[in-house]
Write an enzyme that holds these catalytic residues in place. Structure first.
Site, mmCIF file in Angstrom:
data_model
loop_
_atom_site.group_PDB
_atom_site.id
_atom_site.type_symbol
_atom_site.label_atom_id
_atom_site.label_comp_id
_atom_site.label_asym_id
_atom_site.label_seq_id
_atom_site.Cartn_x
_atom_site.Cartn_y
_atom_site.Cartn_z
ATOM 1 C CG HIS A 131 -94.184 -83.173 -1.151
ATOM 2 N ND1 HIS A 131 -93.814 -83.475 0.134
ATOM 3 C CD2 HIS A 131 -93.518 -82.032 -1.466
ATOM 4 C CE1 HIS A 131 -92.961 -82.574 0.588
ATOM 5 N NE2 HIS A 131 -92.765 -81.676 -0.361
ATOM 6 C CE LYS B 270 -73.934 -88.185 13.213
ATOM 7 N NZ LYS B 270 -75.320 -88.006 13.517
ATOM 8 N NE ARG C 177 -94.557 -74.809 0.156
ATOM 9 C CZ ARG C 177 -93.719 -75.365 1.018
ATOM 10 N NH1 ARG C 177 -94.188 -76.002 2.066
ATOM 11 N NH2 ARG C 177 -92.425 -75.274 0.854
ATOM 12 C CB SER D 181 -91.468 -81.401 5.069
ATOM 13 O OG SER D 181 -91.935 -81.889 3.851
#
Ligand code: ADP
Length: 151
Positions: free
Chosen positions: A18, A42, A92, A130
């Protein structure tokens, strides 16, 4: 007129991949807003959003033209609110392409003024994701090499 881009994502966590996209984006844009999108309900994040804001700010402390904000609305609306005419995204592989292709069509529909701009990953960062970092971290593995800051 200043060219303002939003780099939207979950950034759970923000990685060296990133960081590379943002720094390369500075060759194209005067200002980049890193926008951390989250659900207003949530949280299902692994890394706290407040922690990530702090770490991204720390990463770009030397760049007054890079800022970090969180948002819980449509990316197209968030960009408009901040007068950004560009969405910056990274690619990517073909999986990213398929996904980015469809969301960019939707974003164009929602805000026709907004242009999506894609930068192809730098090969050394192509394998960084990630989700893999979360897995490694969950099992107490060392993720330092994948992050531009220390946790
Ligand atoms: P999202 O949840 O919106 O996919 P991510 O935080 O996973 O958000 O990623 C934000 C953007 O960064 C996406 O465009 C993604 O393709 C891109 N990206 C993620 N990892 C890399 C990497 N290693 N190199 C280049 N771009 C990347």
């Amino acid at each position: 007129m200043k060219r303002i881009a939003v780099f939207p994502g979950s950034f759970d966590p923000f990685t060296r991949g990133h960081e590379d996209i943002v720094l390369r984006g500075l060759k194209l844009f005067d200002e980049i807003i890193v926008g951390i999108g989250y659900n207003s309900g949530k949280s299902n994040r692994y890394f706290e959003i407040e922690l990530m804001v702090k770490k991204i700010e720390e990463t770009f402390a030397d760049y007054p033209n890079i800022s970090v904000l969180t948002f819980a609305e449509l990316t197209a609306a968030f960009a408009k609110k901040h007068k950004a005419k560009y969405l910056l995204r990274g690619l990517r592989n073909t999986t990213d392409f398929e996904y980015e292709n469809s969301i960019s069509q939707v974003n164009r529909h929602l805000n026709p003024e907004l242009e999506s701009v894609f930068l192809i990953t730098t090969p050394q960062f192509a394998a960084i994701s990630s989700s893999i970092i979360r897995e490694v971290h969950r099992y107490k593995g060392d993720v330092t090499a994948f992050l531009p800051y220390t946790l």
